[in-house]
Write a protein that holds these residues in place. Sequence first.
Motif, mmCIF file in Angstrom:
data_model
loop_
_atom_site.group_PDB
_atom_site.id
_atom_site.type_symbol
_atom_site.label_atom_id
_atom_site.label_comp_id
_atom_site.label_asym_id
_atom_site.label_seq_id
_atom_site.Cartn_x
_atom_site.Cartn_y
_atom_site.Cartn_z
ATOM 1 N N THR A 299 28.363 -8.038 19.061
ATOM 2 C CA THR A 299 29.645 -7.577 19.076
ATOM 3 C C THR A 299 30.040 -6.367 19.983
ATOM 4 O OG1 THR A 299 29.460 -6.685 16.928
ATOM 5 C CG2 THR A 299 30.380 -8.836 16.980
ATOM 6 N N GLN B 1 34.243 -6.701 22.880
ATOM 7 C CA GLN B 1 35.197 -7.574 23.093
ATOM 8 C C GLN B 1 35.990 -7.864 21.785
ATOM 9 O OE1 GLN B 1 34.282 -10.898 25.522
ATOM 10 N NE2 GLN B 1 36.141 -10.661 26.458
ATOM 11 N N THR C 101 43.006 -5.877 29.824
ATOM 12 C CA THR C 101 43.463 -7.198 29.639
ATOM 13 C C THR C 101 42.516 -7.976 29.072
ATOM 14 O OG1 THR C 101 43.551 -7.744 31.814
ATOM 15 C CG2 THR C 101 45.590 -6.471 31.132
ATOM 16 N N PRO C 102 42.885 -9.341 28.648
ATOM 17 C CA PRO C 102 42.181 -10.158 28.383
ATOM 18 C C PRO C 102 41.147 -10.700 29.327
ATOM 19 C CG PRO C 102 44.133 -10.372 27.082
ATOM 20 C CD PRO C 102 44.426 -9.363 28.114
ATOM 21 N N VAL C 103 39.956 -11.010 29.185
ATOM 22 C CA VAL C 103 39.027 -11.588 30.062
ATOM 23 C C VAL C 103 38.247 -12.776 29.392
ATOM 24 C CG1 VAL C 103 38.917 -9.540 31.492
ATOM 25 C CG2 VAL C 103 37.242 -9.772 29.693
ATOM 26 N N SER C 104 37.453 -13.474 30.314
ATOM 27 C CA SER C 104 36.805 -14.623 29.530
ATOM 28 C C SER C 104 35.569 -13.750 28.772
ATOM 29 C CB SER C 104 36.091 -15.387 30.833
ATOM 30 O OG SER C 104 36.744 -15.800 31.583
ATOM 31 N N PRO C 105 35.099 -14.569 27.778
ATOM 32 C CA PRO C 105 34.100 -13.843 26.837
ATOM 33 C C PRO C 105 32.896 -13.342 27.810
ATOM 34 C CG PRO C 105 34.539 -15.875 26.055
ATOM 35 C CD PRO C 105 35.320 -16.054 27.501
ATOM 36 N N ASP D 223 41.149 -11.294 21.027
ATOM 37 C CA ASP D 223 42.014 -11.994 22.268
ATOM 38 C C ASP D 223 41.545 -11.892 23.282
ATOM 39 O OD1 ASP D 223 42.176 -9.115 22.932
ATOM 40 O OD2 ASP D 223 44.057 -8.823 22.526
ATOM 41 N N GLY D 224 39.943 -11.222 23.664
ATOM 42 C CA GLY D 224 39.348 -11.135 24.974
ATOM 43 C C GLY D 224 39.571 -9.892 25.752
ATOM 44 N N SER D 225 40.501 -8.956 25.315
ATOM 45 C CA SER D 225 40.523 -7.463 25.705
ATOM 46 C C SER D 225 39.150 -6.812 25.420
ATOM 47 C CB SER D 225 41.716 -7.008 25.286
ATOM 48 O OG SER D 225 41.576 -6.666 23.782
ATOM 49 N N VAL D 226 38.735 -6.108 26.432
ATOM 50 C CA VAL D 226 37.502 -5.463 26.209
ATOM 51 C C VAL D 226 37.826 -3.934 26.036
ATOM 52 C CG1 VAL D 226 35.316 -4.599 27.504
ATOM 53 C CG2 VAL D 226 36.070 -6.894 27.679
#
Length: 280
Positions: A255, A267, A245-249, A270-273
């Motif tokens: 990249t 990443q 799920t999206p997380v902070s940068p 949208d922040g997802s890894v």
Amino acid sequence: MIDEVGSPAHRLPSAGRKIVVVGGGIVGATIAFHVADRGAQVTVVDAGSPGEGETSRASFGWINAREKGPKAYHTLSRRSLDMWSRFAQRLEVDVGLQWGGQLIWTDTRERAGRMEKAVERQRKSGNPVRLLTRGEMKELEPGIHPGGFSIACWSEADGQVDVPRVVRACLDRVSALGGTVLGGTSATGFAKDDQGRVASVETGSGRLQCDTVVLACGPEAPAVSALAGLEVPVHHTAGTTAVTTPVSPIFQRVTVAHAPSGLHLKQLADGSVVFGGFPC
């Protein structure tokens, strides 16, 4: 592409030709877009939901020209680096294309020696790649804590893309250009004309007349190609890819990152890894 059973088509289709693309993943979708853009009448058939097959969902979407053989593959990868920005613009939507390079580090002197030789070979081939000390790596990416460290390298020209976005964008463009995208539709056979050429694709939804068939169905290629009397060898490799799920940068500049353990991660916008690896 198959113009005739056992005989690949080497030329791009002319305007007006009927093209059936079997498989709506990253390969099938991009081919469908390019031939539709050249005026072909395109139909894409996919047994599931286009873009949701194994190869597209598991694709890491790493754009690079690292050491790849044979030479033709390396040349194709180098040309791809130059073409991706123009390709993304042609799709007219954001496909998550990001540039910033790839970072990889090693934790033993033996691996460091191999990396130094690889970097030298890449430099000779024209790739912008350089070695980094621990301090230089920390300056490039302060948030990465490598633990064991020997040496690192940064391939600054590398990038990444959000594969499902690319697939959706390509298929949307196919539809806008007058093509048809059929999800939940399997190819069940191929009918030939008197000269042995494929004249139509049999599907669960009916027969699709065509001049050319493109088989882009990933791991199903051997079974589907067998319906046309062809044998397509497939080499299987084990690997895992997961999406959070999206997380902070987590990155400041790069990249894509690769750890000595074999773990690789990137990443998305949208922040997802996206991370994965191969068994050692």
